[in-house]
Design an enzyme around this catalytic site. Sequence first.
Site, PDB file in Angstrom:
ATOM      1  N   LEU A   1       0.827  -1.198   0.000  1.00  0.00           N
ATOM      2  CA  LEU A   1       0.000   0.000   0.000  1.00  0.00           C
ATOM      3  C   LEU A   1       0.871   1.262   0.000  1.00  0.00           C
ATOM      4  O   LEU A   1       0.534   2.248  -0.659  1.00  0.00           O
ATOM      5  CB  LEU A   1      -0.944  -0.002   1.216  1.00  0.00           C
ATOM      6  CG  LEU A   1      -1.928   1.158   1.302  1.00  0.00           C
ATOM      7  CD1 LEU A   1      -2.813   1.248   0.063  1.00  0.00           C
ATOM      8  CD2 LEU A   1      -2.793   1.061   2.557  1.00  0.00           C
TER       9      LEU A   1
ATOM     10  N   SER B   1      -7.349  -0.419  10.005  1.00  0.00           N
ATOM     11  CA  SER B   1      -7.859  -1.615   9.332  1.00  0.00           C
ATOM     12  C   SER B   1      -9.304  -1.782   9.787  1.00  0.00           C
ATOM     13  O   SER B   1      -9.708  -1.179  10.793  1.00  0.00           O
ATOM     14  CB  SER B   1      -7.031  -2.826   9.771  1.00  0.00           C
ATOM     15  OG  SER B   1      -7.729  -4.032   9.520  1.00  0.00           O
TER      16      SER B   1
ATOM     17  N   TYR C   1      -2.819  -7.715  16.578  1.00  0.00           N
ATOM     18  CA  TYR C   1      -3.048  -6.833  15.431  1.00  0.00           C
ATOM     19  C   TYR C   1      -4.317  -6.009  15.641  1.00  0.00           C
ATOM     20  O   TYR C   1      -4.295  -4.777  15.532  1.00  0.00           O
ATOM     21  CB  TYR C   1      -3.155  -7.670  14.150  1.00  0.00           C
ATOM     22  CG  TYR C   1      -3.318  -6.853  12.885  1.00  0.00           C
ATOM     23  CD1 TYR C   1      -2.273  -6.089  12.387  1.00  0.00           C
ATOM     24  CD2 TYR C   1      -4.516  -6.866  12.168  1.00  0.00           C
ATOM     25  CE1 TYR C   1      -2.408  -5.349  11.221  1.00  0.00           C
ATOM     26  CE2 TYR C   1      -4.663  -6.128  10.997  1.00  0.00           C
ATOM     27  CZ  TYR C   1      -3.605  -5.378  10.525  1.00  0.00           C
ATOM     28  OH  TYR C   1      -3.740  -4.643   9.367  1.00  0.00           O
TER      29      TYR C   1
ATOM     30  N   LYS D   1      -4.754  -1.859  16.186  1.00  0.00           N
ATOM     31  CA  LYS D   1      -5.560  -1.036  15.284  1.00  0.00           C
ATOM     32  C   LYS D   1      -6.713  -0.359  16.027  1.00  0.00           C
ATOM     33  O   LYS D   1      -7.075   0.776  15.714  1.00  0.00           O
ATOM     34  CB  LYS D   1      -6.087  -1.888  14.118  1.00  0.00           C
ATOM     35  CG  LYS D   1      -4.984  -2.432  13.191  1.00  0.00           C
ATOM     36  CD  LYS D   1      -4.164  -1.323  12.531  1.00  0.00           C
ATOM     37  CE  LYS D   1      -3.252  -1.850  11.429  1.00  0.00           C
ATOM     38  NZ  LYS D   1      -2.416  -0.795  10.834  1.00  0.00           N
TER      39      LYS D   1
ATOM     40  N   THR E   1      -1.552  -7.342  -0.804  1.00  0.00           N
ATOM     41  CA  THR E   1      -0.171  -6.938  -0.514  1.00  0.00           C
ATOM     42  C   THR E   1       0.547  -8.110   0.148  1.00  0.00           C
ATOM     43  O   THR E   1      -0.017  -9.188   0.294  1.00  0.00           O
ATOM     44  CB  THR E   1      -0.133  -5.744   0.462  1.00  0.00           C
ATOM     45  OG1 THR E   1      -0.578  -6.209   1.748  1.00  0.00           O
ATOM     46  CG2 THR E   1      -1.013  -4.598  -0.002  1.00  0.00           C
TER      47      THR E   1
HETATM   48  N1  LIG Z   1      -3.056  -5.862   3.258  1.00  0.00           N
HETATM   49  C1  LIG Z   1      -4.175  -5.828   3.932  1.00  0.00           C
HETATM   50  O1  LIG Z   1      -5.025  -6.717   3.789  1.00  0.00           O
HETATM   51  C2  LIG Z   1      -4.448  -4.707   4.892  1.00  0.00           C
HETATM   52  C3  LIG Z   1      -5.748  -4.531   5.365  1.00  0.00           C
HETATM   53  C4  LIG Z   1      -6.003  -3.496   6.250  1.00  0.00           C
HETATM   54  C5  LIG Z   1      -4.992  -2.653   6.664  1.00  0.00           C
HETATM   55  N2  LIG Z   1      -3.728  -2.842   6.194  1.00  0.00           N
HETATM   56  C6  LIG Z   1      -2.670  -1.951   6.675  1.00  0.00           C
HETATM   57  O2  LIG Z   1      -2.029  -1.346   5.578  1.00  0.00           O
HETATM   58  C7  LIG Z   1      -0.733  -0.911   5.976  1.00  0.00           C
HETATM   59  C8  LIG Z   1       0.269  -1.267   4.887  1.00  0.00           C
HETATM   60  O3  LIG Z   1       0.465  -2.666   4.850  1.00  0.00           O
HETATM   61  P1  LIG Z   1       0.586  -3.504   3.490  1.00  0.00           P
HETATM   62  O4  LIG Z   1      -0.704  -4.193   3.319  1.00  0.00           O
HETATM   63  O5  LIG Z   1       1.112  -2.681   2.417  1.00  0.00           O
HETATM   64  O6  LIG Z   1       1.635  -4.636   3.969  1.00  0.00           O
HETATM   65  P2  LIG Z   1       3.178  -4.857   3.599  1.00  0.00           P
HETATM   66  O7  LIG Z   1       3.315  -5.060   2.153  1.00  0.00           O
HETATM   67  O8  LIG Z   1       3.637  -5.901   4.528  1.00  0.00           O
HETATM   68  O9  LIG Z   1       3.845  -3.469   3.958  1.00  0.00           O
HETATM   69  C9  LIG Z   1       4.081  -3.109   5.289  1.00  0.00           C
HETATM   70  C10 LIG Z   1       5.003  -1.928   5.327  1.00  0.00           C
HETATM   71  O10 LIG Z   1       5.254  -1.614   6.693  1.00  0.00           O
HETATM   72  C11 LIG Z   1       6.641  -1.535   6.894  1.00  0.00           C
HETATM   73  N3  LIG Z   1       7.064  -2.016   8.188  1.00  0.00           N
HETATM   74  C12 LIG Z   1       6.807  -3.193   8.786  1.00  0.00           C
HETATM   75  N4  LIG Z   1       7.466  -3.283   9.938  1.00  0.00           N
HETATM   76  C13 LIG Z   1       8.163  -2.138  10.082  1.00  0.00           C
HETATM   77  C14 LIG Z   1       9.043  -1.631  11.044  1.00  0.00           C
HETATM   78  N5  LIG Z   1       9.383  -2.329  12.135  1.00  0.00           N
HETATM   79  N6  LIG Z   1       9.583  -0.413  10.857  1.00  0.00           N
HETATM   80  C15 LIG Z   1       9.302   0.280   9.761  1.00  0.00           C
HETATM   81  N7  LIG Z   1       8.481  -0.134   8.800  1.00  0.00           N
HETATM   82  C16 LIG Z   1       7.923  -1.333   8.964  1.00  0.00           C
HETATM   83  C17 LIG Z   1       7.269  -2.376   5.828  1.00  0.00           C
HETATM   84  O11 LIG Z   1       8.523  -1.810   5.573  1.00  0.00           O
HETATM   85  P3  LIG Z   1       9.836  -2.667   5.213  1.00  0.00           P
HETATM   86  O12 LIG Z   1       9.996  -2.476   3.743  1.00  0.00           O
HETATM   87  O13 LIG Z   1      10.874  -1.987   6.013  1.00  0.00           O
HETATM   88  O14 LIG Z   1       9.579  -4.081   5.610  1.00  0.00           O
HETATM   89  C18 LIG Z   1       6.325  -2.197   4.664  1.00  0.00           C
HETATM   90  O15 LIG Z   1       6.701  -1.086   3.896  1.00  0.00           O
HETATM   91  C19 LIG Z   1      -0.470  -1.574   7.331  1.00  0.00           C
HETATM   92  O16 LIG Z   1      -0.646  -0.629   8.364  1.00  0.00           O
HETATM   93  C20 LIG Z   1      -1.552  -2.631   7.412  1.00  0.00           C
HETATM   94  O17 LIG Z   1      -1.884  -2.934   8.734  1.00  0.00           O
HETATM   95  C21 LIG Z   1      -3.445  -3.838   5.308  1.00  0.00           C
END
Ligand SMILES: NC(=O)c1ccc[n+]([C@@H]2O[C@H](COP(=O)([O-])OP(=O)(O)OC[C@H]3O[C@@H](n4cnc5c(N)ncnc54)[C@H](OP(=O)(O)O)[C@@H]3O)[C@@H](O)[C@H]2O)c1
Length: 313
Positions: A56, A183, A196, A200, A231
């Site tokens: 995202l 979320s 988690y 949230k 993602t």
């Molecule tokens: N995918 C879904 O279904 C979904 C649904 C609802 C909400 N969300 C929310 O959307 C947001 C983005 O997640 P995503 O779906 O894009 O997942 P993702 O692909 O796993 O991306 C997560 C991001 O968070 C970063 N991150 C994780 N741990 C970290 C840390 N300790 N310090 C700094 N950065 C860190 C990662 O950076 P690195 O590159 O450093 O690993 C990555 O850029 C999250 O807040 C997630 O909870 C996702």
Amino acid sequence: MESLDPLSWSWRSIFVGIVGSSVVLWGVYKATRSRRRLKLQLSDKVVCVTGATGGLGLALSRTLAAQGARLVLTGRNMDALRRLSFDLSEIYPQIHAPVLVELDLADLAVLESKAKEILNAFGHVDVIIHNAGVSSRGSVMDNSFSVDFEVMKINYLAPVALTKEILPAMIKQGGGTIAVVSSVQGRIAIPERSSYAASKHAIQAYFDALRAEVHEQNISVLVVSPGYIRTNLSLNALTGQGKIYGKMDETTARGMDPMEVADRIIRAVETREEELLICDIKTQFAIYLRTLRPSFYFKLMSKRAAKNKTDKR
Ligand SMILES: NC(=O)c1ccc[n+]([C@@H]2O[C@H](COP(=O)([O-])OP(=O)(O)OC[C@H]3O[C@@H](n4cnc5c(N)ncnc54)[C@H](OP(=O)(O)O)[C@@H]3O)[C@@H](O)[C@H]2O)c1
Ligand SMILES: *[C@@H]1O[C@H](CO)[C@@H](O)[C@H](O)[C@H]1NC(C)=O
Ligand SMILES: *[C@@H]1O[C@H](CO)[C@@H](O)[C@H](O)[C@H]1NC(C)=O
Ligand SMILES: *[C@@H]1O[C@H](CO)[C@@H](O)[C@H](O)[C@H]1NC(C)=O
């Protein structure tokens, strides 16, 4: 005479009443929606996105670059950040080169100085999008406390710490936007996602309180609550022992297109909205149940826990 029959007449008026009021409500809804004008032009605005290299975060960075925003991008992986910055500058040569900040949100001790780095990148911040996050997999019995703590740090305490550093500058400059990617699990908790969902829920509550406090200072607070997005979130999730889960859940794989979600988030930033719920009707219904029929919702969740399917977000 049918119309004189009191029963059929009352049914007819109920029907006309329901249809009539639905049409009126729909009209009001449409009218208020179309009145949502752009209140914030993002071109040239300084926008910080945390977790910019994830699914995202990447989509948000692309959308913002397309709008001509000046970007401050954070992440743990500097190589991935550099690649992203290079790609963005190729596709959008007119934009200012993004400023990259290496940032591990789990390292709470560095957040104060990292926030200063973010502020100093362009001298101020107009919009910060707290996007970085990590998910968890496992029951309360199986999860070690260190996982609860880790998830809480990254998803909740870190955005709070960054916000505390950036907020005074935003107030001083006379306005700004703080957006957090929560979320649907900030509204409803499901089994095997205790840490988690808790993180949230916490971020939702914290930023709801903040929104009220800074309203007078022209700062808007947006809480985004998406359902499944396609993602690597499940791949990167933590297991009970703090290991990487490493599986792409089917629900996540079938999730929404991150570019679509990013578009809607940016639109909500531009219109200075307070909340954005992006999910299917089933999840909306679950949120409704949790609020208005909690015991029914709890029953459904108990059944779900008992089934303990392995393929969950
Ligand atoms: N995918 C879904 O279904 C979904 C649904 C609802 C909400 N969300 C929310 O959307 C947001 C983005 O997640 P995503 O779906 O894009 O997942 P993702 O692909 O796993 O991306 C997560 C991001 O968070 C970063 N991150 C994780 N741990 C970290 C840390 N300790 N310090 C700094 N950065 C860190 C990662 O950076 P690195 O590159 O450093 O690993 C990555 O850029 C999250 O807040 C997630 O909870 C996702
Ligand atoms: C997701 O993970 C796969 C496999 O590790 C990787 O090739 C891909 O680049 C990742 N995608 C994003 C957007 O991080
Ligand atoms: C669900 O099943 C997995 C293995 O299939 C197990 O490790 C886990 O403890 C179970 N969770 C619950 C809540 O029973
Ligand atoms: C409020 O903030 C917005 C954007 O952050 C800005 O464009 C606007 O000028 C500010 N309004 C006032 C009255 O300062």
